[in-house]
Design an enzyme around this catalytic site. Structure first.
Site, PDB file in Angstrom:
ATOM      1  N   GLY A 202      -3.769  -0.853   3.399  1.00  0.00           N
ATOM      2  CA  GLY A 202      -3.377  -2.156   2.883  1.00  0.00           C
ATOM      3  C   GLY A 202      -1.890  -2.426   3.050  1.00  0.00           C
ATOM      4  N   ASP A 203      -1.073  -1.391   2.849  1.00  0.00           N
ATOM      5  CA  ASP A 203       0.370  -1.528   3.052  1.00  0.00           C
ATOM      6  C   ASP A 203       0.678  -1.832   4.516  1.00  0.00           C
ATOM      7  OD1 ASP A 203       0.347  -0.569   0.425  1.00  0.00           O
ATOM      8  OD2 ASP A 203       0.589   1.496   1.102  1.00  0.00           O
TER       9      ASP A 203
END
Length: 310
Positions: free
Chosen positions: A250-251
């Site tokens: 997600g980062d």
């Protein structure tokens, strides 16, 4: 300049064991050490994609210095505040028949040290991007992200927030440039079960109505969905690959989206690079490399969903 904030960074000690037996000595078959934290991950992938950033947050002790030294070796710039009380946490992630994690506590942060962070953020201007990513340490006020955004609300700074539930909901009134919940977090925020893209669009749009300018929802194997500030809706697929590591995916999507937007000022391109970056990390043992991201780009297809908000 892009600034990323990691309030509670860590050293992630990732180990593999054939079998984990409690109450006895276990032998590790494989081990890796990484500087951890969502904002740090964003900085790492931004660097891979050719965009410099400055990592902000709190570090302490020999473990904190390891993070600074490791980022420097990778060519990443940081401006962490050194905390006196305690040391930067070590998170142990054990992989055997099941995955087990033991996360450290982290240092105690004083009011004086917290003010130093506000002073650094107060120096940002409208040319800057601020990424607020991850959890807030229990020693700090859970409304800290909200306080940061309140302080800079008149500076026209693009703020990106990747956090869970109330941490995210509390900042919406300050109109962040981008928020990135995943589909499970979206369900938790509204206490619903999402069963279709239409459901995801419906509740992502509620976050738009509550103040977010752009809403990016990561959906695992179902791709990613973006609602833009002009209420365009885009859906990306996921390329073929074997998921090896969900940590940091997600980062990486946040980093790819940010880089893509800065490259072209186009949301469709931003979503495409974000989806490729998230998938490249998911298919790797560590964070994505530029070469791997580039190799997946041609597999990413972005579709504009028409009339889905009507």
């Amino acid at each position: 300049m892009i600034y990323t904030v990691t309030l509670n960074p860590s050293i992630d000690y990732v180990i593999k064991l054939d079998t984990l037996m409690t109450g006895s000595v276990n032998r590790v078959s494989e081990e890796h050490v990484y500087p951890g934290g969502k904002g740090i991950n964003v900085s790492n992938v931004l660097n891979e994609l050719g965009h410099k950033s400055i990592a902000l947050g709190f570090i302490s002790g020999f473990t904190g210095q390891y993070i600074v030294d490791t980022l420097k070796e990778k060519g990443l710039e940081s401006d962490f505040i050194k905390v006196k009380d305690g040391f930067t946490r070590i998170n142990v992630k054990m992989k055997s028949e099941e995955e087990t994690e033991v996360n450290g506590k982290g240092p105690k942060i004083s009011e004086t040290e917290l003010r130093l962070l506000f002073d650094k953020i107060d120096n940002l201007n409208s040319d800057d991007i601020l990424v607020l990513a991850g959890s807030i340490p229990s020693a700090l006020d859970e409304r800290l992200y909200e306080s940061i955004m309140a302080k800079i609300k008149d500076k026209n700074i693009k703020v990106i927030v990747d956090a869970t539930k109330n941490l995210l909901l509390n900042v919406l009134k300050y109109e962040p440039f981008l928020i990135k919940p995943n589909n499970h977090e979206l369900e938790e925020m509204f206490n619903v079960k999402l069963t279709s893209n239409e459901d995801t669009v419906k509740y992502a749009y509620k976050l738009r109505e509550m103040g977010a300018k752009n809403v990016l929802v990561s959906m695992g194997k179902d791709g990613a969905l973006l609602i833009t500030e002009s209420n365009e809706v885009f859906l990306s697929n996921v390329p073929k690959g074997i998921v090896k590591n969900s940590v940091g995916a997600g980062d990486s999507m946040v980093a790819g989206f940010t880089a893509g937007y800065l490259n072209t000022n186009n949301y469709e391109d931003a979503l495409k690079l974000g989806a490729a970056s998230g998938s490249a990390t998911a298919f790797s043992n560590d964070l994505a490399t530029k070469d791997y991201i580039d190799s997946l780009l041609n597999e990413i297809k972005v579709e504009k969903l028409e009339n889905i908000l009507s």
